[in-house]
Scaffold this motif. Sequence first.
Motif, PDB file in Angstrom:
ATOM      1  N   GLY A   1      -5.388   2.997  -5.165  1.00 39.09           N
ATOM      2  CA  GLY A   1      -5.943   2.463  -4.077  1.00 39.09           C
ATOM      3  C   GLY A   1      -6.340   1.072  -3.532  1.00 39.09           C
ATOM      4  O   GLY A   1      -6.616   0.669  -4.639  1.00 39.09           O
ATOM      5  N   VAL A   2      -5.981   1.010  -2.632  1.00 38.23           N
ATOM      6  CA  VAL A   2      -6.970  -0.415  -2.670  1.00 38.23           C
ATOM      7  C   VAL A   2      -8.163  -0.458  -1.540  1.00 38.23           C
ATOM      8  O   VAL A   2      -7.603  -0.282  -0.871  1.00 38.23           O
ATOM      9  CB  VAL A   2      -5.875  -2.132  -2.200  1.00 38.23           C
TER      10      VAL A   2
ATOM     11  N   LEU B   1       4.048  -0.667   3.446  1.00 35.37           N
ATOM     12  CA  LEU B   1       3.547   0.728   3.565  1.00 35.37           C
ATOM     13  C   LEU B   1       4.484   1.466   3.863  1.00 35.37           C
ATOM     14  O   LEU B   1       5.146   1.345   4.265  1.00 35.37           O
ATOM     15  CB  LEU B   1       2.752   0.880   5.397  1.00 35.37           C
TER      16      LEU B   1
ATOM     17  N   TRP C   1       0.237   5.964   6.090  1.00 39.84           N
ATOM     18  CA  TRP C   1       1.866   6.071   5.261  1.00 39.84           C
ATOM     19  C   TRP C   1       2.956   7.473   5.373  1.00 39.84           C
ATOM     20  O   TRP C   1       4.163   7.289   5.382  1.00 39.84           O
ATOM     21  CB  TRP C   1       1.936   6.088   3.747  1.00 39.84           C
TER      22      TRP C   1
ATOM     23  N   ILE D   1       0.710  -0.992   0.259  1.00 38.27           N
ATOM     24  CA  ILE D   1       0.016   0.457  -0.037  1.00 38.27           C
ATOM     25  C   ILE D   1       1.043   1.217  -0.647  1.00 38.27           C
ATOM     26  O   ILE D   1       1.199   1.175   0.887  1.00 38.27           O
ATOM     27  CB  ILE D   1      -0.679   0.234   0.944  1.00 38.27           C
ATOM     28  N   SER D   2       1.485   2.556  -1.148  1.00 37.98           N
ATOM     29  CA  SER D   2       1.689   3.196  -0.966  1.00 37.98           C
ATOM     30  C   SER D   2       1.059   4.140  -2.402  1.00 37.98           C
ATOM     31  O   SER D   2      -0.097   4.797  -2.051  1.00 37.98           O
ATOM     32  CB  SER D   2       2.931   3.211  -2.917  1.00 37.98           C
TER      33      SER D   2
ATOM     34  N   ARG E   1      -8.057  -5.208   1.474  1.00 40.11           N
ATOM     35  CA  ARG E   1      -6.862  -4.741   2.436  1.00 40.11           C
ATOM     36  C   ARG E   1      -6.953  -5.169   4.012  1.00 40.11           C
ATOM     37  O   ARG E   1      -6.231  -5.499   4.556  1.00 40.11           O
ATOM     38  CB  ARG E   1      -6.123  -3.821   2.606  1.00 40.11           C
TER      39      ARG E   1
ATOM     40  N   ASN F   1      -4.049  -0.050   8.660  1.00 37.56           N
ATOM     41  CA  ASN F   1      -4.997  -0.399   7.724  1.00 37.56           C
ATOM     42  C   ASN F   1      -6.265  -0.410   8.000  1.00 37.56           C
ATOM     43  O   ASN F   1      -7.140  -0.930   7.986  1.00 37.56           O
ATOM     44  CB  ASN F   1      -4.381  -2.080   8.235  1.00 37.56           C
TER      45      ASN F   1
ATOM     46  N   TYR G   1     -10.943  -1.654   0.551  1.00 35.90           N
ATOM     47  CA  TYR G   1     -10.839  -2.013   2.437  1.00 35.90           C
ATOM     48  C   TYR G   1     -11.096  -3.627   2.215  1.00 35.90           C
ATOM     49  O   TYR G   1     -10.416  -4.359   3.080  1.00 35.90           O
ATOM     50  CB  TYR G   1     -11.957  -1.512   3.129  1.00 35.90           C
TER      51      TYR G   1
END
Length: 265
Positions: free
Chosen positions: A73-74, A87, A215, A67-68, A79, A243, A76
């Motif tokens: 975007g991922v 991260l 992050w 996750i950067s 993830r 997260n 929820y």
Amino acid sequence: MTDYLKLAAEVGEITRLAGAAIMEIYETEDFGVEMKSDDSPLTKADKAGNDVIVAGLEALEFQAPIISEEGKGVAYEVRSQYKQFWLVDPLDGTKEFIKRNGEFTVNIALVEAGKPILGAVYVPATGELYYSAKGEGAWKVSDGEPERIAAASFTMQDTNLRVVASRSHLNEGTQAFMDKLDQPEIVSRGSSLKIIELATGSAHLYPRLAPTMEWDTGAAHAILLEAGGKMVDDGTGKELRYNKENLLNPFFIAYGNVREELLAC
């Protein structure tokens, strides 16, 4: 079984490579500055650093999702199922980068069950590398062999505590926090170096009563924990979690090695 200290050192080398890519752009005249949807700046260096980090992490024997800040975007729903994940903030302190003041960092954390268990923070302008692994301490590498670092021990009643804050932009909440201290000294630093100041014992407190993202803090938080400090939600007093469905951090207070019975200010 994973040797997390060895892994942290390997991740530290990835941050060095990203830092080198960032410095190539830092030494040019064109940063390629764009503005993101939240009005924060994005440069060629953010993108270049992210590319190096993603390639480096994907080449490791140890594998985990990424996750950067500069990645896609991922959801929820996806993830939230991650047992561990990387991260990443490839360039924390983009505004400092644009100002050319050197106070920007490359940040990678490994998060497990909501906690940062490994962190690497690299300062491209100085060549300083900080890393940690859960239960293995926090370390600094500038020249030669890694040296262990530790947060300063103190109580909230001590005089002249060093507080990381902005001299020119003290908001109401931060000023109220400062007003409870006995002749505090302000330490001004950019990016995740604010938290690193606590991990090295150069400062005692960092009240962050303004927005940050996960992050922005994950890697330095991991290092601070291993150095003997903590970062707690200003509202609940509990350690920051990662997260979450919303990746925005709550307002928090970061502490060096403060005595528990005197934590309340």
